[in-house]
Design a protein around this motif. Sequence first.
Motif, PDB file in Angstrom:
ATOM      1  N   TYR A   1      10.105  20.127  -8.753  1.00 14.04           N
ATOM      2  CA  TYR A   1      10.381  21.169  -7.767  1.00 14.04           C
ATOM      3  C   TYR A   1      11.788  20.993  -7.239  1.00 14.04           C
ATOM      4  CZ  TYR A   1      10.116  24.314  -3.797  1.00 14.04           C
ATOM      5  OH  TYR A   1      10.360  25.354  -2.921  1.00 14.04           O
TER       6      TYR A   1
ATOM      7  N   SER B   1      15.155  23.839  -5.578  1.00 18.84           N
ATOM      8  CA  SER B   1      15.663  25.195  -5.385  1.00 18.84           C
ATOM      9  C   SER B   1      17.163  25.122  -5.180  1.00 18.84           C
ATOM     10  CB  SER B   1      14.999  25.869  -4.178  1.00 18.84           C
ATOM     11  OG  SER B   1      15.391  25.230  -2.971  1.00 18.84           O
TER      12      SER B   1
ATOM     13  N   GLU C   1       2.897  26.398   3.653  1.00 16.85           N
ATOM     14  CA  GLU C   1       4.295  26.515   3.226  1.00 16.85           C
ATOM     15  C   GLU C   1       4.924  25.139   3.096  1.00 16.85           C
ATOM     16  OE1 GLU C   1       8.500  28.795   4.287  1.00 16.85           O
ATOM     17  OE2 GLU C   1       6.935  28.647   5.826  1.00 16.85           O
TER      18      GLU C   1
ATOM     19  N   SER D   1      10.822  26.658   2.472  1.00 14.99           N
ATOM     20  CA  SER D   1      10.963  27.121   1.087  1.00 14.99           C
ATOM     21  C   SER D   1      10.381  28.507   0.851  1.00 14.99           C
ATOM     22  CB  SER D   1      10.274  26.128   0.148  1.00 14.99           C
ATOM     23  OG  SER D   1       8.862  26.190   0.312  1.00 14.99           O
TER      24      SER D   1
ATOM     25  N   ASP E   1       7.469  28.859  -0.211  1.00 20.15           N
ATOM     26  CA  ASP E   1       6.509  28.638  -1.297  1.00 20.15           C
ATOM     27  C   ASP E   1       5.233  28.003  -0.755  1.00 20.15           C
ATOM     28  OD1 ASP E   1       8.141  29.606  -3.370  1.00 20.15           O
ATOM     29  OD2 ASP E   1       9.213  27.709  -3.451  1.00 20.15           O
TER      30      ASP E   1
ATOM     31  N   PHE F   1       1.848  23.792  -6.986  1.00 20.96           N
ATOM     32  CA  PHE F   1       2.338  25.114  -6.580  1.00 20.96           C
ATOM     33  C   PHE F   1       1.191  26.117  -6.594  1.00 20.96           C
ATOM     34  CE2 PHE F   1       4.150  29.293  -7.581  1.00 20.96           C
ATOM     35  CZ  PHE F   1       5.114  29.409  -6.593  1.00 20.96           C
TER      36      PHE F   1
ATOM     37  N   ASP G   1       1.561  29.769  -4.891  1.00 17.54           N
ATOM     38  CA  ASP G   1       2.208  31.064  -5.071  1.00 17.54           C
ATOM     39  C   ASP G   1       3.408  31.126  -4.139  1.00 17.54           C
ATOM     40  OD1 ASP G   1       1.199  31.558  -2.513  1.00 17.54           O
ATOM     41  OD2 ASP G   1      -0.468  32.766  -3.240  1.00 17.54           O
ATOM     42  N   ARG G   2       4.061  32.286  -4.085  1.00 15.28           N
ATOM     43  CA  ARG G   2       5.212  32.480  -3.204  1.00 15.28           C
ATOM     44  C   ARG G   2       4.805  33.295  -1.989  1.00 15.28           C
ATOM     45  NH1 ARG G   2       7.034  32.540  -8.211  1.00 15.28           N
ATOM     46  NH2 ARG G   2       6.577  34.737  -8.510  1.00 15.28           N
TER      47      ARG G   2
ATOM     48  N   ASN H   1      15.085  35.092 -10.670  1.00 14.48           N
ATOM     49  CA  ASN H   1      14.537  35.564  -9.406  1.00 14.48           C
ATOM     50  C   ASN H   1      14.990  36.995  -9.172  1.00 14.48           C
ATOM     51  OD1 ASN H   1      13.212  33.178  -8.633  1.00 14.48           O
ATOM     52  ND2 ASN H   1      15.158  32.288  -7.999  1.00 14.48           N
TER      53      ASN H   1
END
Length: 540
Positions: A324, A326, A371, A404, A406, A418, A420-421, A432
Motif C-alpha cells: 500500500y 499513495s 478509513e 487516505s 480508503d 483493502f 473499497d474506496r 485514477n
Amino acid sequence: MELTETVVEQRAEQPRLFSSRTLPALLAARAARSGNQPLFSDGSTVWSGADALEIASRRAGSLAAHGVKRGDHVALLCGNRTEFMEMVLGCGWLGAVVVPINTASRGPQLEHILRNSGARLLVAEAHLVDVVHALSANDLPLQRIWIIDEPTADSHSPAYETIALPPAAEPIAAGEIGDGDPFAVLYTSGTSGLSKGVICPHAQFYWWGRNTGGGLGVVPGDVLYTCLPLFHTNALNSFFQALVNDAHLVVGRRFSASGFFDALVNTQATVTYVLGAMVPILLGRPATANERRHKVRVALAPGVPGHFQKEFTDRCGIALIDGYGSTETNSVMGGDVSAHRPGYMGKLNRGFDARVVDEHDQPVADGEPGELILRADEPFSFASGYLGMAGETVKAWRNLWFHSGDRVIRESDGYYRFVDRQKDAIRRRGENISSYEVEQVLLSHPSVETAAVFAVKSTLAEDEVMAVIGLRDGEALEPLDLVRYCEPRLPYFAVPRYLDFEQELPKTENGKIQKFKLRETGVTATTWDLETSGYRLKRR
C-alpha cells in the motif's frame, strides 16, 4: 559519457549545500560508489551512475541558461524515454520543480493542470504538442514550449514561444536544496473535484526507494524493468530504487501483453512491476516459452486479487508482493516475499504509523472496516500538501494524520486488507479517474442536462466507467455520438464504457444526485456498452 572534473570540483567547493536525501546528494553518492555501473536505460540508451550525475548538472545548466530558477515549475508531457528522466534530473539538480503530466490528458483536465501548476515552460514530445494548442491560452501561465524530437508544422503556435529541446549546457553546481524542498508535483485525479497537484519533496523519493526497494529485496546489480508510465509514482519511484540500491532501471515504452515476457528476457530483468489489471490479462493469454526463460524473481503487484496471485506465480515463476502506498504517502505497507499473504496489502512497514478509524477519527476494532489514516516517523517522507488547494490540504491532513479515503480492515495479527474506496474515484487500467472531471465533459455537450459518473465492477479486477445521462427537453443523442464527443476531451481510459439515458436521475432534497442508488442498479439489459459496439477508442 564521463563524469566531468567540473562537477566534482563544484561539489567539493560547496559541501554544505547537499543534504543526504536530496537528488543531487543521491546522484553524487551513487557516482562515488558505483559510477561505472548502469543506472538507467530506455532500451536504446544506457546511463551509468556517473553519466546521470553529469546529465543532471548539464540539463540544469540549459534550464538556467533559459531563465529557469530554483522553485520554478517545469511541466513535462513525455512518455518513457531518456528525455523524461533528463528533465527530471535537471530540475532536481537546479532546485526547480518538475510537473510530469499524464500523456493521455486532454481538454479541461490538461488545462487545469497547466493553470494550477503555474508552469511557464512545457517540455513535450512533438506528437503531443497539438493537444496543448487546442486549449484556450488566455489565462494559462504557459509561455514557452520545448519540443522533443523534430518539430512539425503543427508544433508551432502564436500563443507560445516554441523551440526544439535545447542541447545540454555546461554543468552547473547544484542548487541550495533541502530534504523538504519540492522535487515534483504529481497530479492525482480528484475524487469530488479537480485533480490535485501533490507536492512531493526530495526526501519522499529517497524513502520510496528505500522502502519499496527493501520490500522487493533489491540488491546491487539487480535489473529492474518497468513498462508503467514514469509520470506516475510507481515507475518514478523505481528509478530511486535503482539509484539508492546500486541497481539498473530499464523502462519500456508501454505495457504490451504479447511482449511483456519477451521484454523481461531481453532486458535480463530480475525485478519487475505490474498492476492489478495486468495479471489477469497476462493469464488470459496462451502460455509462451519466455514465461519461464526470464530471470525475474519478484514483482511489485499492488491490487492483484488473491485468487490470481498463486496462479501467476505457479505459471510464470514470479513471486508477487502486494502493498500500500499513495502519491501523498510512501510505501507504508508490504513486506518481503516471506511475509506476503494473498488478498492482503501486508503489514505496516517500519517508520510509519496507521489507524483504522470511523467518521470521527476514532479507532475501530480489529476486523472492522474503517478509513485508513497514516503518519510517518521520518521528516518529509510524505508529501507536503496539494498545490494551490490549502483547504484540501487541511482536510486530508486533519488531526495531524493523512486521511487516505480508503476503507480497510486491520486483522488482529497486523495484516491489512483493502475493502473499497470511500472517495468518489474510479480506478481503471491502472489510472485514477475523477468522476467530477468526466461529468464536466459530459455536461459540456449541448444536449446533456445532468450526468452522473461512477464505477462498476470489471472482470479485470479494477473498475469500468459508467455514466447515467439526463438529456435536455426535446433533445436526442446517440451513445456513440457522445463517446466521440468525449474522446478528444478526455484521456482514453476515462471515456465511459457504459451509458444509460434516464429522464430523471435520483436526487436528494437539495438537488444532489444520489449516486449510491445508481451504483446499486449498475449495468442492466438496456445499458449501452462501448465494448460491444464495435467502436475502438484511439489511444494516443
